[in-house]
Design a protein around this motif. Structure first.
Motif, PDB file in Angstrom:
ATOM      1  N   MET A   1       3.934  11.127   0.406  1.00  0.00           N
ATOM      2  CA  MET A   1       4.274   9.723   0.634  1.00  0.00           C
ATOM      3  C   MET A   1       3.736   9.270   1.993  1.00  0.00           C
ATOM      4  SD  MET A   1       5.839   6.901  -0.275  1.00  0.00           S
ATOM      5  CE  MET A   1       7.015   7.277  -1.574  1.00  0.00           C
ATOM      6  N   VAL A   2       3.153   8.088   1.991  1.00  0.00           N
ATOM      7  CA  VAL A   2       2.681   7.458   3.221  1.00  0.00           C
ATOM      8  C   VAL A   2       3.664   6.362   3.588  1.00  0.00           C
ATOM      9  CG1 VAL A   2       0.809   6.155   4.298  1.00  0.00           C
ATOM     10  CG2 VAL A   2       0.283   7.930   2.605  1.00  0.00           C
ATOM     11  N   HIS A   3       4.058   6.307   4.857  1.00  0.00           N
ATOM     12  CA  HIS A   3       4.985   5.293   5.329  1.00  0.00           C
ATOM     13  C   HIS A   3       4.249   4.346   6.282  1.00  0.00           C
ATOM     14  CE1 HIS A   3       8.234   7.600   3.563  1.00  0.00           C
ATOM     15  NE2 HIS A   3       7.835   8.666   4.245  1.00  0.00           N
ATOM     16  N   ILE A   4       4.147   3.090   5.891  1.00  0.00           N
ATOM     17  CA  ILE A   4       3.559   2.061   6.753  1.00  0.00           C
ATOM     18  C   ILE A   4       4.707   1.469   7.557  1.00  0.00           C
ATOM     19  CG2 ILE A   4       2.291  -0.114   6.818  1.00  0.00           C
ATOM     20  CD1 ILE A   4       1.079   0.686   4.083  1.00  0.00           C
ATOM     21  N   VAL A   5       4.708   1.723   8.853  1.00  0.00           N
ATOM     22  CA  VAL A   5       5.874   1.434   9.693  1.00  0.00           C
ATOM     23  C   VAL A   5       5.553   0.335  10.709  1.00  0.00           C
ATOM     24  CG1 VAL A   5       7.469   2.395  11.405  1.00  0.00           C
ATOM     25  CG2 VAL A   5       6.762   3.779   9.441  1.00  0.00           C
ATOM     26  N   GLY A   6       6.445  -0.641  10.794  1.00  0.00           N
ATOM     27  CA  GLY A   6       6.346  -1.645  11.841  1.00  0.00           C
ATOM     28  C   GLY A   6       6.886  -1.090  13.145  1.00  0.00           C
ATOM     29  N   MET A  93      -3.147  -0.880   1.516  1.00  0.00           N
ATOM     30  CA  MET A  93      -2.281  -0.619   0.372  1.00  0.00           C
ATOM     31  C   MET A  93      -3.076  -0.607  -0.921  1.00  0.00           C
ATOM     32  SD  MET A  93       1.294  -2.585   1.334  1.00  0.00           S
ATOM     33  CE  MET A  93       0.563  -4.237   1.417  1.00  0.00           C
ATOM     34  N   ASP A  94      -4.020  -1.544  -1.039  1.00  0.00           N
ATOM     35  CA  ASP A  94      -4.854  -1.581  -2.239  1.00  0.00           C
ATOM     36  C   ASP A  94      -5.684  -0.311  -2.378  1.00  0.00           C
ATOM     37  OD1 ASP A  94      -3.842  -4.079  -2.790  1.00  0.00           O
ATOM     38  OD2 ASP A  94      -5.600  -5.180  -2.085  1.00  0.00           O
ATOM     39  N   LEU A  96      -4.878   2.644  -1.193  1.00  0.00           N
ATOM     40  CA  LEU A  96      -3.967   3.726  -1.566  1.00  0.00           C
ATOM     41  C   LEU A  96      -3.618   3.654  -3.049  1.00  0.00           C
ATOM     42  CD1 LEU A  96      -1.553   3.712   1.536  1.00  0.00           C
ATOM     43  CD2 LEU A  96      -3.419   5.329   1.056  1.00  0.00           C
ATOM     44  N   GLU A  97      -3.404   2.434  -3.545  1.00  0.00           N
ATOM     45  CA  GLU A  97      -3.109   2.243  -4.971  1.00  0.00           C
ATOM     46  C   GLU A  97      -4.240   2.794  -5.828  1.00  0.00           C
ATOM     47  OE1 GLU A  97      -0.558   0.872  -6.609  1.00  0.00           O
ATOM     48  OE2 GLU A  97       0.562  -0.353  -5.176  1.00  0.00           O
ATOM     49  N   LYS A  98      -5.466   2.491  -5.467  1.00  0.00           N
ATOM     50  CA  LYS A  98      -6.621   2.941  -6.251  1.00  0.00           C
ATOM     51  C   LYS A  98      -6.720   4.464  -6.306  1.00  0.00           C
ATOM     52  CE  LYS A  98      -9.478  -1.155  -5.412  1.00  0.00           C
ATOM     53  NZ  LYS A  98     -10.679  -1.686  -4.722  1.00  0.00           N
ATOM     54  N   ARG A  99      -6.215   5.099  -5.260  1.00  0.00           N
ATOM     55  CA  ARG A  99      -6.297   6.564  -5.193  1.00  0.00           C
ATOM     56  C   ARG A  99      -5.026   7.237  -5.699  1.00  0.00           C
ATOM     57  NH1 ARG A  99      -9.433   4.103  -1.779  1.00  0.00           N
ATOM     58  NH2 ARG A  99     -11.356   5.035  -0.958  1.00  0.00           N
ATOM     59  N   GLY A 100      -4.066   6.426  -6.148  1.00  0.00           N
ATOM     60  CA  GLY A 100      -2.828   6.995  -6.674  1.00  0.00           C
ATOM     61  C   GLY A 100      -1.939   7.603  -5.606  1.00  0.00           C
ATOM     62  N   ILE A 101      -2.082   7.139  -4.376  1.00  0.00           N
ATOM     63  CA  ILE A 101      -1.275   7.658  -3.270  1.00  0.00           C
ATOM     64  C   ILE A 101      -0.044   6.769  -3.091  1.00  0.00           C
ATOM     65  CG2 ILE A 101      -1.209   8.120  -0.782  1.00  0.00           C
ATOM     66  CD1 ILE A 101      -4.225   8.669  -0.925  1.00  0.00           C
ATOM     67  N   GLY A 102       1.137   7.378  -3.134  1.00  0.00           N
ATOM     68  CA  GLY A 102       2.371   6.616  -2.985  1.00  0.00           C
ATOM     69  C   GLY A 102       2.606   6.199  -1.541  1.00  0.00           C
ATOM     70  N   TYR A 103       3.219   5.039  -1.369  1.00  0.00           N
ATOM     71  CA  TYR A 103       3.495   4.551  -0.018  1.00  0.00           C
ATOM     72  C   TYR A 103       4.689   3.602  -0.067  1.00  0.00           C
ATOM     73  CZ  TYR A 103       1.311   0.230  -1.625  1.00  0.00           C
ATOM     74  OH  TYR A 103       1.020  -0.908  -2.326  1.00  0.00           O
ATOM     75  N   ASP A 104       5.267   3.370   1.096  1.00  0.00           N
ATOM     76  CA  ASP A 104       6.254   2.314   1.238  1.00  0.00           C
ATOM     77  C   ASP A 104       6.017   1.620   2.569  1.00  0.00           C
ATOM     78  OD1 ASP A 104       7.264   4.129   3.072  1.00  0.00           O
ATOM     79  OD2 ASP A 104       9.180   4.417   2.066  1.00  0.00           O
ATOM     80  N   VAL A 105       6.724   0.504   2.781  1.00  0.00           N
ATOM     81  CA  VAL A 105       6.550  -0.298   3.996  1.00  0.00           C
ATOM     82  C   VAL A 105       7.906  -0.464   4.673  1.00  0.00           C
ATOM     83  CG1 VAL A 105       5.754  -2.485   4.962  1.00  0.00           C
ATOM     84  CG2 VAL A 105       4.633  -1.540   2.923  1.00  0.00           C
ATOM     85  N   ILE A 106       7.956  -0.148   5.948  1.00  0.00           N
ATOM     86  CA  ILE A 106       9.182  -0.310   6.722  1.00  0.00           C
ATOM     87  C   ILE A 106       8.955  -1.472   7.685  1.00  0.00           C
ATOM     88  CG2 ILE A 106      10.708   0.722   8.444  1.00  0.00           C
ATOM     89  CD1 ILE A 106       8.762   2.805   5.895  1.00  0.00           C
ATOM     90  N   PRO A 107       9.684  -2.565   7.506  1.00  0.00           N
ATOM     91  CA  PRO A 107       9.447  -3.747   8.342  1.00  0.00           C
ATOM     92  C   PRO A 107       9.782  -3.496   9.807  1.00  0.00           C
ATOM     93  CG  PRO A 107      11.430  -4.026   7.033  1.00  0.00           C
ATOM     94  CD  PRO A 107      10.773  -2.779   6.544  1.00  0.00           C
ATOM     95  N   GLY A 108       9.243  -4.355  10.658  1.00  0.00           N
ATOM     96  CA  GLY A 108       9.499  -4.242  12.091  1.00  0.00           C
ATOM     97  C   GLY A 108       9.792  -5.595  12.703  1.00  0.00           C
ATOM     98  N   VAL A 109      10.192  -5.590  13.954  1.00  0.00           N
ATOM     99  CA  VAL A 109      10.458  -6.821  14.688  1.00  0.00           C
ATOM    100  C   VAL A 109       9.119  -7.426  15.107  1.00  0.00           C
ATOM    101  CG1 VAL A 109      11.539  -7.845  16.723  1.00  0.00           C
ATOM    102  CG2 VAL A 109      12.658  -5.940  15.540  1.00  0.00           C
TER     103      VAL A 109
END
Length: 255
Positions: A1-6, A93-94, A96-109
């Motif tokens: 899993m990849v985490h895109i973090v703010g 994100m697009d 990652l989607e094409k490569r079938g890699i899971g991810y989520d997004v953690i919002p930030g201030v």
């Protein structure tokens, strides 16, 4: 899993608890080195592979994530502020989607919120402005005609302008041409929440002169609004004669 973090606006304590936890657990951290406060990297665990993406291309970032995925490692992609605002994450994100890699997004201030805190200012004052426009001036990245500053100025709303401080004279000209009066208050906040934070307050007519010699750079946020220092109506939410789901109206003399 990849985490895109703010990462938040700069102050290391303004990252979310979840973002901080993921950063501490990550095997690989790819951070936006041009804007993210390096102090946040102290949250990373010993031995984590830390990479500055400032000089990397999209393909290089994705290749690095793919390599980590093949090893079963957890990756944090650390973006400044909130990733959804000028974060260039959709293309990532697009990919990652094409490569079938899971991810989520953690919002930030976001920095526009840290700017409000630095100014000790509410952006939505009754009778003054109930709308906040988040935008930027056109530069190397084009802006649709309907979203140019001159067009948006017609709303007379609170406007938070990203990535435009190096074009301040043009910004001022466009805002005035669009309908803001020259006496409209404006504030510039550089590196909101950082130790070296700078605040400059003026009007559209005087701001260019005010910031001369202050070394205001591209990390500054521009806020234009009559909310800045204006008289305003009190919120009805706390008015004694105003009823809502948690309190009945109390009219003096009729209680």
């Amino acid at each position: 899993m990849v985490h895109i973090v703010g990462a938040g606006p700069g102050d290391p304590e303004l990252i979310t608890i979840k973002g901080s936890r993921y950063l501490a657990e990550a095997d690989v951290v790819i951070y936006a080195g041009s804007l993210v406060n390096p102090a946040l990297l102290s949250l990373c665990k010993k031995g984590a592979a830390i990479h500055n993406s400032a000089k990397m291309t999209l393909d290089e970032v994705i290749a690095m994530i793919e390599a980590a995925e093949r090893k079963g490692e957890m990756t944090v992609r650390l973006h400044t502020g909130d990733p959804a605002i000028y974060g260039a994450i959709q293309e990532q994100m697009d990919a990652l989607e094409k490569r079938g890699i899971g991810y989520d997004v953690i919002p930030g201030v976001s920095s526009f919120l840290a700017t409000a805190a630095a100014l000790k200012q509410e952006y939505t004052l009754p009778g003054i402005s109930q709308t906040v426009i988040i935008t930027r001036n056109e530069g190397r990245t084009p802006v649709p005609d309907r979203e140019r500053l001159r067009s948006l100025a017609a709303h007379q709303a609170t406007m938070c302008i990203f990535l435009s401080i190096t074009m301040l004279d043009t910004v001022v000209q466009e805002l005035i041409a669009g309908g803001y009066e020259e006496t409209t208050p404006i504030a510039i906040v550089q590196r909101a929440s950082w130790p070296e934070q700078k605040i400059v307050r003026a009007t559209l007519a005087t701001i260019s002169k005010e910031i001369e010699g202050m070394n205001i750079d591209r990390t500054a946020m521009i806020v234009v609004s009559r909310c800045l220092g204006a008289d305003y109506e009190l919120s009805r939410l706390y008015a004694p004669e105003f009823s809502h789901g948690f309190r009945k109206a109390r009219i003096p003399g009729k209680e």
